[in-house]
Design a protein around this motif. Structure first.
Motif, PDB file in Angstrom:
ATOM      1  N   THR A  28     -39.887  17.088  68.634  1.00  0.00           N
ATOM      2  CA  THR A  28     -38.980  17.966  69.324  1.00  0.00           C
ATOM      3  C   THR A  28     -38.175  19.093  68.194  1.00  0.00           C
ATOM      4  O   THR A  28     -37.638  18.377  67.433  1.00  0.00           O
ATOM      5  CB  THR A  28     -37.925  17.303  70.272  1.00  0.00           C
ATOM      6  OG1 THR A  28     -37.223  18.346  70.993  1.00  0.00           O
ATOM      7  CG2 THR A  28     -37.074  16.365  69.529  1.00  0.00           C
ATOM      8  N   ASN A  30     -35.868  22.848  68.077  1.00  0.00           N
ATOM      9  CA  ASN A  30     -35.589  24.103  68.558  1.00  0.00           C
ATOM     10  C   ASN A  30     -35.940  25.048  67.289  1.00  0.00           C
ATOM     11  O   ASN A  30     -35.517  24.928  65.941  1.00  0.00           O
ATOM     12  CB  ASN A  30     -33.836  24.085  68.442  1.00  0.00           C
ATOM     13  CG  ASN A  30     -33.190  25.559  68.828  1.00  0.00           C
ATOM     14  OD1 ASN A  30     -33.548  26.415  68.446  1.00  0.00           O
ATOM     15  ND2 ASN A  30     -32.480  25.464  69.578  1.00  0.00           N
ATOM     16  N   CYS A  72     -42.437  19.303  71.589  1.00  0.00           N
ATOM     17  CA  CYS A  72     -41.484  20.076  72.761  1.00  0.00           C
ATOM     18  C   CYS A  72     -40.733  21.074  72.022  1.00  0.00           C
ATOM     19  O   CYS A  72     -39.942  20.653  70.932  1.00  0.00           O
ATOM     20  CB  CYS A  72     -40.655  18.727  73.290  1.00  0.00           C
ATOM     21  SG  CYS A  72     -41.562  17.712  74.279  1.00  0.00           S
ATOM     22  N   GLN A  74     -37.828  24.501  71.840  1.00  0.00           N
ATOM     23  CA  GLN A  74     -37.031  24.832  72.369  1.00  0.00           C
ATOM     24  C   GLN A  74     -36.487  26.280  71.741  1.00  0.00           C
ATOM     25  O   GLN A  74     -36.885  26.414  70.580  1.00  0.00           O
ATOM     26  CB  GLN A  74     -35.469  24.220  72.556  1.00  0.00           C
ATOM     27  CG  GLN A  74     -35.710  22.825  73.144  1.00  0.00           C
ATOM     28  CD  GLN A  74     -36.079  21.885  72.132  1.00  0.00           C
ATOM     29  OE1 GLN A  74     -35.542  21.931  70.858  1.00  0.00           O
ATOM     30  NE2 GLN A  74     -37.074  21.042  72.555  1.00  0.00           N
ATOM     31  N   SER A 120     -36.808  30.892  79.615  1.00  0.00           N
ATOM     32  CA  SER A 120     -36.217  29.616  79.053  1.00  0.00           C
ATOM     33  C   SER A 120     -36.276  29.091  77.430  1.00  0.00           C
ATOM     34  O   SER A 120     -35.643  28.376  77.161  1.00  0.00           O
ATOM     35  CB  SER A 120     -36.412  28.269  79.972  1.00  0.00           C
ATOM     36  OG  SER A 120     -37.823  27.955  79.542  1.00  0.00           O
ATOM     37  N   LEU A 122     -38.701  27.362  76.557  1.00  0.00           N
ATOM     38  CA  LEU A 122     -39.304  26.089  76.371  1.00  0.00           C
ATOM     39  C   LEU A 122     -40.306  25.820  76.327  1.00  0.00           C
ATOM     40  O   LEU A 122     -41.435  26.739  77.148  1.00  0.00           O
ATOM     41  CB  LEU A 122     -38.779  25.131  77.525  1.00  0.00           C
ATOM     42  CG  LEU A 122     -37.101  25.123  77.957  1.00  0.00           C
ATOM     43  CD1 LEU A 122     -36.736  24.538  79.121  1.00  0.00           C
ATOM     44  CD2 LEU A 122     -36.487  24.369  76.559  1.00  0.00           C
ATOM     45  N   LYS A 148     -32.300  29.258  81.868  1.00  0.00           N
ATOM     46  CA  LYS A 148     -31.877  27.987  81.453  1.00  0.00           C
ATOM     47  C   LYS A 148     -32.308  27.053  82.330  1.00  0.00           C
ATOM     48  O   LYS A 148     -32.242  26.984  83.580  1.00  0.00           O
ATOM     49  CB  LYS A 148     -30.399  27.746  81.207  1.00  0.00           C
ATOM     50  CG  LYS A 148     -29.655  28.554  80.230  1.00  0.00           C
ATOM     51  CD  LYS A 148     -30.028  28.542  78.919  1.00  0.00           C
ATOM     52  CE  LYS A 148     -29.395  27.439  78.160  1.00  0.00           C
ATOM     53  NZ  LYS A 148     -29.980  27.198  76.687  1.00  0.00           N
ATOM     54  N   PHE A 150     -35.351  23.184  82.566  1.00  0.00           N
ATOM     55  CA  PHE A 150     -36.104  22.055  81.841  1.00  0.00           C
ATOM     56  C   PHE A 150     -37.645  22.134  82.463  1.00  0.00           C
ATOM     57  O   PHE A 150     -37.728  22.789  83.430  1.00  0.00           O
ATOM     58  CB  PHE A 150     -35.469  20.873  82.143  1.00  0.00           C
ATOM     59  CG  PHE A 150     -35.177  20.536  83.548  1.00  0.00           C
ATOM     60  CD1 PHE A 150     -36.306  19.527  84.218  1.00  0.00           C
ATOM     61  CD2 PHE A 150     -34.405  21.066  84.363  1.00  0.00           C
ATOM     62  CE1 PHE A 150     -36.148  19.236  85.574  1.00  0.00           C
ATOM     63  CE2 PHE A 150     -33.909  20.474  85.739  1.00  0.00           C
ATOM     64  CZ  PHE A 150     -35.049  19.686  86.257  1.00  0.00           C
ATOM     65  N   CYS A 166     -38.680  18.414  78.780  1.00  0.00           N
ATOM     66  CA  CYS A 166     -38.028  19.249  77.419  1.00  0.00           C
ATOM     67  C   CYS A 166     -36.933  20.293  78.079  1.00  0.00           C
ATOM     68  O   CYS A 166     -37.226  20.965  78.957  1.00  0.00           O
ATOM     69  CB  CYS A 166     -39.189  20.157  76.837  1.00  0.00           C
ATOM     70  SG  CYS A 166     -38.736  21.148  75.441  1.00  0.00           S
ATOM     71  N   THR A 167     -35.811  20.083  77.478  1.00  0.00           N
ATOM     72  CA  THR A 167     -34.664  20.776  77.943  1.00  0.00           C
ATOM     73  C   THR A 167     -33.926  21.486  76.792  1.00  0.00           C
ATOM     74  O   THR A 167     -34.048  21.207  75.662  1.00  0.00           O
ATOM     75  CB  THR A 167     -33.888  19.890  79.024  1.00  0.00           C
ATOM     76  OG1 THR A 167     -33.004  21.176  79.474  1.00  0.00           O
ATOM     77  CG2 THR A 167     -32.874  18.883  78.289  1.00  0.00           C
ATOM     78  N   HIS A 168     -33.332  22.662  77.373  1.00  0.00           N
ATOM     79  CA  HIS A 168     -32.230  23.123  76.459  1.00  0.00           C
ATOM     80  C   HIS A 168     -30.895  23.741  77.104  1.00  0.00           C
ATOM     81  O   HIS A 168     -31.135  24.676  78.040  1.00  0.00           O
ATOM     82  CB  HIS A 168     -32.929  24.484  75.839  1.00  0.00           C
ATOM     83  CG  HIS A 168     -32.043  24.932  74.552  1.00  0.00           C
ATOM     84  ND1 HIS A 168     -32.265  26.192  74.282  1.00  0.00           N
ATOM     85  CD2 HIS A 168     -30.952  24.567  74.023  1.00  0.00           C
ATOM     86  CE1 HIS A 168     -31.101  26.524  73.203  1.00  0.00           C
ATOM     87  NE2 HIS A 168     -30.427  25.506  73.155  1.00  0.00           N
ATOM     88  N   GLY A 201     -34.885  17.348  73.615  1.00  0.00           N
ATOM     89  CA  GLY A 201     -34.454  18.715  73.360  1.00  0.00           C
ATOM     90  C   GLY A 201     -33.272  19.022  73.034  1.00  0.00           C
ATOM     91  O   GLY A 201     -32.565  17.944  72.296  1.00  0.00           O
TER      92      GLY A 201
END
Length: 291
Positions: A28, A30, A72, A74, A120, A122, A148, A150, A166-168, A201
């Motif tokens: 994962t 960013n 994953c 971000q 997003s 993602l 924003k 997921f 997977c999220t931010h 994430g």
């Protein structure tokens, strides 16, 4: 530190191009491809933000060399100021992932809905097929420049279904983050059962206290672990072994159902160029899980 690439050893027992049939190698990350913040925010340890393509290609080399099964991502944003639109960074990275064998991918454009702004950011890329893919917007966010939310996908692995999220989450609003965590938990509780669950994430919540480079005295992280604990999840890096992933704070996480996995390895991933500059303002997290 050196770019984290190491010999994978023998290929015996692996899926084509990947890990052994009973293991999953996960990254994962960013990737810091935000418009315009990447251009405005200096980061002393990173390559210049405007070097989008060079940073993306270097990360893709790392992914290819380490033969990840699941990636994953971000902050890999699509941007629109109608009628202008750019998808260049995302399209480039997705093609490089396909070349690395991660041919099953979520669709970033699902969260690009307005006339002005970003999606997003993602993306989930998988070596194995994905089913029941969803892109979900958060009901509440304090960030207006981009969506924003997921992304959820069920990855089909050797007769089992691994649900990957997977999220931010918001960087600026604690109240929004709380509602976002509750929304993720409620959404997953309402879905049909899966064999295993991963939530990963950039959560913008850290275990470090203010004196250690964090943003409070640990209460938000404690609340996060309790909420995700409702799903049987715990943080792969807990308070005792967390390493910073952005500044002095551990903002990036991998939550999993520990009793259902064997944890072969885990590490913070620092991918950088020959001058020691990182590809992002965040470090990544890697784990190899077995069952």
């Amino acid at each position: 530190s050196e770019m984290c690439i190491r010999d994978r050893g023998s290929d015996s027992g692996r899926m084509a191009g990947g890990e052994a049939s009973n293991s999953l190698r996960v990254l994962t990350q960013n990737v810091w491809c935000h418009y315009p913040m990447t251009l405005l925010k200096p980061c002393p340890h990173a390559m210049p933000g405007w070097q989008f393509e060079a940073r993306i290609r270097l990360l893709a080399e790392h992914v290819s060399a380490n033969k990840y099964d699941l990636v994953c991502i971000q902050e890999l944003f699509l941007a629109r100021l109608w009628p202008w639109e750019t998808r260049y960074n995302a399209n480039l990275f997705r093609e490089l992932m396909r070349q690395a064998g991660l041919v099953h991918q979520t669709e970033p454009g699902d969260s690009l809905t307005g006339w002005v702004g970003q999606n997003s950011g993602l993306l989930i890329c998988s070596r194995a097929p994905m089913e029941a893919v969803e892109a979900v917007d958060f009901v509440r966010t304090g960030e207006r420049a981009n969506a924003k939310g997921f992304v959820v996908a069920d990855v089909a692995l050797e007769g089992r279904r691994v649900r990957v999220v997977c999220t931010h989450m918001d960087a600026r609003s604690r109240e929004a983050r709380r509602e976002q965590v509750v929304q993720i938990v409620t959404h997953l509780e309402d879905k049909e059962a899966c064999d295993q669950l991963l939530v990963c994430g950039d959560l913008n919540i850290c275990p470090q206290r203010t004196s250690e480079g964090g943003y409070d005295e640990g209460e938000e992280y404690e609340w996060l672990t309790r909420e995700l604990g409702r799903l049987g999840l715990s943080d792969l890096w807990d308070c005792t072994d967390s390493e910073p992933t952005e500044g002095e704070a551990t903002l990036d996480h991998v939550f999993l159902e520990r009793p259902k996995w064997g944890i072969e390895s885990k590490r913070v991933v620092r991918v950088h160029n020959g001058e020691g500059q990182s590809v992002s303002d965040h470090f990544g997290l890697e784990t190899v899980l077995t069952w």
